[in-house]
Design an enzyme around this catalytic site. Sequence first.
Site, PDB file in Angstrom:
ATOM      1  N   LYS A  84       0.919  -0.788   0.589  1.00  0.00           N
ATOM      2  CA  LYS A  84      -0.212  -0.014  -0.139  1.00  0.00           C
ATOM      3  C   LYS A  84       0.845   0.950   0.080  1.00  0.00           C
ATOM      4  O   LYS A  84       1.266   1.603   1.031  1.00  0.00           O
ATOM      5  CB  LYS A  84      -0.591  -0.315   1.059  1.00  0.00           C
ATOM      6  CG  LYS A  84      -1.659   1.537   0.724  1.00  0.00           C
ATOM      7  CD  LYS A  84      -2.514   1.325   2.927  1.00  0.00           C
ATOM      8  CE  LYS A  84      -2.856   2.581   3.303  1.00  0.00           C
ATOM      9  NZ  LYS A  84      -4.032   3.076   4.082  1.00  0.00           N
ATOM     10  N   GLY A 123      -8.190   9.206   8.967  1.00  0.00           N
ATOM     11  CA  GLY A 123      -8.515   9.416  10.732  1.00  0.00           C
ATOM     12  C   GLY A 123      -9.393  10.404  10.717  1.00  0.00           C
ATOM     13  O   GLY A 123      -9.333  10.276  11.933  1.00  0.00           O
ATOM     14  N   ALA A 154      -9.214   5.650   3.340  1.00  0.00           N
ATOM     15  CA  ALA A 154      -9.434   6.393   4.114  1.00  0.00           C
ATOM     16  C   ALA A 154     -10.226   7.194   4.476  1.00  0.00           C
ATOM     17  O   ALA A 154     -10.717   7.795   3.040  1.00  0.00           O
ATOM     18  CB  ALA A 154      -7.823   7.583   3.676  1.00  0.00           C
ATOM     19  N   GLY A 155     -10.394   7.920   5.287  1.00  0.00           N
ATOM     20  CA  GLY A 155     -11.960   8.577   5.837  1.00  0.00           C
ATOM     21  C   GLY A 155     -13.368   8.699   6.183  1.00  0.00           C
ATOM     22  O   GLY A 155     -14.149   9.014   6.608  1.00  0.00           O
ATOM     23  N   ASN A 196      -9.657   1.511   9.103  1.00  0.00           N
ATOM     24  CA  ASN A 196      -8.855   1.427   9.981  1.00  0.00           C
ATOM     25  C   ASN A 196      -9.943   1.742  11.642  1.00  0.00           C
ATOM     26  O   ASN A 196     -10.577   1.603  12.014  1.00  0.00           O
ATOM     27  CB  ASN A 196      -7.354   1.887  10.131  1.00  0.00           C
ATOM     28  CG  ASN A 196      -6.861   1.160  11.575  1.00  0.00           C
ATOM     29  OD1 ASN A 196      -5.465   0.981  10.880  1.00  0.00           O
ATOM     30  ND2 ASN A 196      -7.397   1.524  12.627  1.00  0.00           N
TER      31      ASN A 196
END
Lengths: 255, 65
Positions: free
Chosen positions: A94, A155, A182-183, A204
């Site tokens: 990644k 995040g 992300a997001g 995550n």
Amino acid sequence: MQFYGTELTSRLFLGTAQYPSPKVLCEAITASGTEVITVSLRRESAAGAGTGFWQMLRQTGARILPNTAGCHTVQEAVTTAQMAREVFDTDWIKLEVIGHADSLQPDVFALVEAARILSGDGFKVFPYTTEDLVVGEHLLEAGCEVLMPWGAPIGSGQGLRNPDGLRAMRAHFPDTPLVVDAGIGRPSDAAAAMELGLDAVLLNTAVAKAGDPIAMAQAMAQAVRAGQIGYAADPMPRRDMAVPSTPVLGLADLK
Amino acid sequence: MKITVNAKPHDISAATLDAALTELGLISPALATALNGAFVSRAKRVDTQLTEGDRIEVLAPMQGG
């Protein structure tokens, strides 16, 4: 759906950071049904904590997708990828090349350069990018077979900041696996990404920082699945006006 | 010989990267190394000579998003 020739059933990729405990992490991985988990490399201490973590993750059976998180230059990202390939015994990477320390926005120019170097060295690159179509074209030309546009800053949990941009990306790259990376903050964000026709979601913090990470892992898995099925089911078009769903024909005159 | 390992100064007697890792107790199999910013594979550590002032990074698996 295949990612670099590997068939994946689950469309949810899960990060392994910020969980309350290793036990919760493992249970969240199981609850999510994910087949791909992301990891990183950091400085080792003499205590050897990294080895125990690595052994624990291997027992989950999930495929490992190492990241280059925190890298700000091409050289840092390429060297980190080379180190990750040896430690994790995988050519998947990644690729993150961060351009701005506050927004964590990718430096797409360095990203393309690093992607070209790594693809030429046999890596299967999953680039963390923006929804910019021209950058996407350059990444494919550099050897990438997957694109990972951001939904919102890493995040932040803001959801999809630019759904129109992601929709355009889907239309522009109909045959390229697209992963929103992300997001994502809530299950509805994950479902929305899949309803746009994207192929997978990588998240995550939304799971790790939930009050109940294991339950949230389940919710995210179901949301991703619902969005995936919903997109395939071809949703009805939006209408500007109300249209009664109950037949008007045969309506009684009760005045 | 004075070198830097993971941003900390060390004074070691080892002459190679492989020997330096052993001397510093960094013996886990799940480690990757870089010398002055360039990756050094596991197989090449034995033949990688160190010189005064070298910067070594020793990385291990960690949680990541």
